[in-house]
Write a protein that holds these residues in place. Structure first.
Motif, PDB file in Angstrom:
ATOM      1  N   VAL A   6      -2.942  10.618   1.074  1.00  0.00           N
ATOM      2  CA  VAL A   6      -3.677   9.875   0.051  1.00  0.00           C
ATOM      3  C   VAL A   6      -3.560  10.547  -1.313  1.00  0.00           C
ATOM      4  O   VAL A   6      -3.384   9.885  -2.329  1.00  0.00           O
ATOM      5  CB  VAL A   6      -5.165   9.720   0.457  1.00  0.00           C
ATOM      6  CG1 VAL A   6      -5.966   9.086  -0.665  1.00  0.00           C
ATOM      7  CG2 VAL A   6      -5.279   8.897   1.725  1.00  0.00           C
ATOM      8  N   ASP A   7      -3.634  11.876  -1.319  1.00  0.00           N
ATOM      9  CA  ASP A   7      -3.601  12.593  -2.596  1.00  0.00           C
ATOM     10  C   ASP A   7      -2.188  12.854  -3.112  1.00  0.00           C
ATOM     11  O   ASP A   7      -2.007  13.293  -4.247  1.00  0.00           O
ATOM     12  CB  ASP A   7      -4.368  13.913  -2.495  1.00  0.00           C
ATOM     13  CG  ASP A   7      -3.834  14.818  -1.399  1.00  0.00           C
ATOM     14  OD1 ASP A   7      -3.155  14.323  -0.485  1.00  0.00           O
ATOM     15  OD2 ASP A   7      -4.100  16.035  -1.461  1.00  0.00           O
ATOM     16  N   PRO A  52       1.055  10.490  -2.324  1.00  0.00           N
ATOM     17  CA  PRO A  52       1.870   9.498  -1.623  1.00  0.00           C
ATOM     18  C   PRO A  52       3.366   9.797  -1.737  1.00  0.00           C
ATOM     19  O   PRO A  52       3.834  10.293  -2.761  1.00  0.00           O
ATOM     20  CB  PRO A  52       1.528   8.188  -2.324  1.00  0.00           C
ATOM     21  CG  PRO A  52       0.273   8.445  -3.075  1.00  0.00           C
ATOM     22  CD  PRO A  52       0.240   9.902  -3.378  1.00  0.00           C
ATOM     23  N   THR A  53       4.074   9.472  -0.667  1.00  0.00           N
ATOM     24  CA  THR A  53       5.519   9.690  -0.636  1.00  0.00           C
ATOM     25  C   THR A  53       6.299   8.391  -0.778  1.00  0.00           C
ATOM     26  O   THR A  53       7.526   8.397  -0.799  1.00  0.00           O
ATOM     27  CB  THR A  53       5.926  10.373   0.674  1.00  0.00           C
ATOM     28  OG1 THR A  53       5.469   9.563   1.776  1.00  0.00           O
ATOM     29  CG2 THR A  53       5.309  11.765   0.771  1.00  0.00           C
ATOM     30  N   HIS A 102       0.845  -1.202   0.000  1.00  0.00           N
ATOM     31  CA  HIS A 102       0.000   0.000   0.000  1.00  0.00           C
ATOM     32  C   HIS A 102       0.877   1.248   0.000  1.00  0.00           C
ATOM     33  O   HIS A 102       2.039   1.209   0.402  1.00  0.00           O
ATOM     34  CB  HIS A 102      -0.978   0.002   1.186  1.00  0.00           C
ATOM     35  CG  HIS A 102      -0.314   0.156   2.510  1.00  0.00           C
ATOM     36  ND1 HIS A 102       0.203  -0.892   3.221  1.00  0.00           N
ATOM     37  CD2 HIS A 102      -0.075   1.261   3.257  1.00  0.00           C
ATOM     38  CE1 HIS A 102       0.729  -0.456   4.355  1.00  0.00           C
ATOM     39  NE2 HIS A 102       0.570   0.844   4.398  1.00  0.00           N
ATOM     40  N   ASN A 103       0.302   2.330  -0.474  1.00  0.00           N
ATOM     41  CA  ASN A 103       1.007   3.606  -0.504  1.00  0.00           C
ATOM     42  C   ASN A 103       1.080   4.198   0.892  1.00  0.00           C
ATOM     43  O   ASN A 103       0.226   3.945   1.742  1.00  0.00           O
ATOM     44  CB  ASN A 103       0.334   4.578  -1.476  1.00  0.00           C
ATOM     45  CG  ASN A 103       0.641   4.228  -2.914  1.00  0.00           C
ATOM     46  OD1 ASN A 103       1.762   3.844  -3.251  1.00  0.00           O
ATOM     47  ND2 ASN A 103      -0.342   4.359  -3.782  1.00  0.00           N
ATOM     48  N   THR A 104       2.106   5.020   1.109  1.00  0.00           N
ATOM     49  CA  THR A 104       2.294   5.699   2.388  1.00  0.00           C
ATOM     50  C   THR A 104       2.298   7.208   2.144  1.00  0.00           C
ATOM     51  O   THR A 104       2.550   7.663   1.039  1.00  0.00           O
ATOM     52  CB  THR A 104       3.611   5.266   3.054  1.00  0.00           C
ATOM     53  OG1 THR A 104       4.703   5.525   2.167  1.00  0.00           O
ATOM     54  CG2 THR A 104       3.584   3.784   3.408  1.00  0.00           C
ATOM     55  N   GLY A 105       2.013   7.952   3.187  1.00  0.00           N
ATOM     56  CA  GLY A 105       1.945   9.399   3.072  1.00  0.00           C
ATOM     57  C   GLY A 105       0.521   9.836   2.781  1.00  0.00           C
ATOM     58  O   GLY A 105      -0.416   9.042   2.854  1.00  0.00           O
ATOM     59  N   PHE A 127       5.756   3.680  -0.539  1.00  0.00           N
ATOM     60  CA  PHE A 127       4.885   2.521  -0.330  1.00  0.00           C
ATOM     61  C   PHE A 127       5.550   1.570   0.651  1.00  0.00           C
ATOM     62  O   PHE A 127       6.731   1.714   0.978  1.00  0.00           O
ATOM     63  CB  PHE A 127       4.557   1.822  -1.661  1.00  0.00           C
ATOM     64  CG  PHE A 127       5.717   1.119  -2.314  1.00  0.00           C
ATOM     65  CD1 PHE A 127       5.918  -0.248  -2.139  1.00  0.00           C
ATOM     66  CD2 PHE A 127       6.612   1.811  -3.124  1.00  0.00           C
ATOM     67  CE1 PHE A 127       6.983  -0.894  -2.741  1.00  0.00           C
ATOM     68  CE2 PHE A 127       7.662   1.170  -3.742  1.00  0.00           C
ATOM     69  CZ  PHE A 127       7.853  -0.193  -3.552  1.00  0.00           C
ATOM     70  N   ASP A 145      10.771   4.866   0.048  1.00  0.00           N
ATOM     71  CA  ASP A 145      10.493   6.250  -0.333  1.00  0.00           C
ATOM     72  C   ASP A 145      10.437   6.297  -1.856  1.00  0.00           C
ATOM     73  O   ASP A 145      11.415   5.971  -2.531  1.00  0.00           O
ATOM     74  CB  ASP A 145      11.588   7.182   0.171  1.00  0.00           C
ATOM     75  CG  ASP A 145      11.628   7.276   1.689  1.00  0.00           C
ATOM     76  OD1 ASP A 145      10.560   7.120   2.314  1.00  0.00           O
ATOM     77  OD2 ASP A 145      12.718   7.487   2.243  1.00  0.00           O
ATOM     78  N   GLY A 161       4.282   7.284  -4.798  1.00  0.00           N
ATOM     79  CA  GLY A 161       3.901   5.965  -4.300  1.00  0.00           C
ATOM     80  C   GLY A 161       4.026   4.862  -5.328  1.00  0.00           C
ATOM     81  O   GLY A 161       4.650   5.038  -6.381  1.00  0.00           O
TER      82      GLY A 161
END
Length: 129
Positions: free
Chosen positions: A18-19, A21-22, A13-16, A24, A91, A95
């Motif tokens: 939602v709109d 992402p920085t 899943h992506n991190t950071g 995953f 990083d 994402g």
């Protein structure tokens, strides 16, 4: 032997934000049956569609908090137990790319009784919602 179990594709899943992402993350397991101290994990190579991501972009967390791969080299008091999932954080601006992609993980392990490093590889087709 345990290579096909390294990547848990359902956990990508992506991190950071939602709109925006920085990076995953995903869960992974160790490909060696006895567990290892983190300082014995020489490399964790993560790739998307054949492109290996930079070493500096990867962090590892087996529970107590994330470490860079450089920090793992001196983490003599931490251990990755066999069968225990750890989180691989990457990083990556934007994402994980939209759509289906091939995620790869290679573990280069230093096992005390082997005169050569142990390489464990897994590859999964994943899609982030």
């Amino acid at each position: 032997m345990f290579d096909k179990y390294l990547i848990d594709a359902a956990t990508v899943h992506n991190t950071g934000p939602v709109d925006a992402p920085t990076g995953f993350s995903f869960q992974a397991k160790l490909g060696y049956y006895r567990g290892l101290g983190l300082s014995m994990i020489e490399e964790l190579n993560v790739g998307i569609d054949g492109e290996v991501l930079p070493r500096a972009a990867i962090r590892f967390d087996e529970g107590p908090g994330p470490l860079t791969l450089d920090e793992m080299e001196t983490a003599f008091d931490r251990r990755w137990a066999f069968g225990t999932p750890a989180t691989i954080l990457v990083d990556l601006p934007g994402g994980f790319p939209a759509g289906e992609h091939t995620l790869t993980l290679q573990q280069k392990l230093r096992v005390s009784y082997l005169p050569f490093p142990s390489f464990n590889n897994d590859e999964k087709t994943v899609k982030v919602a």
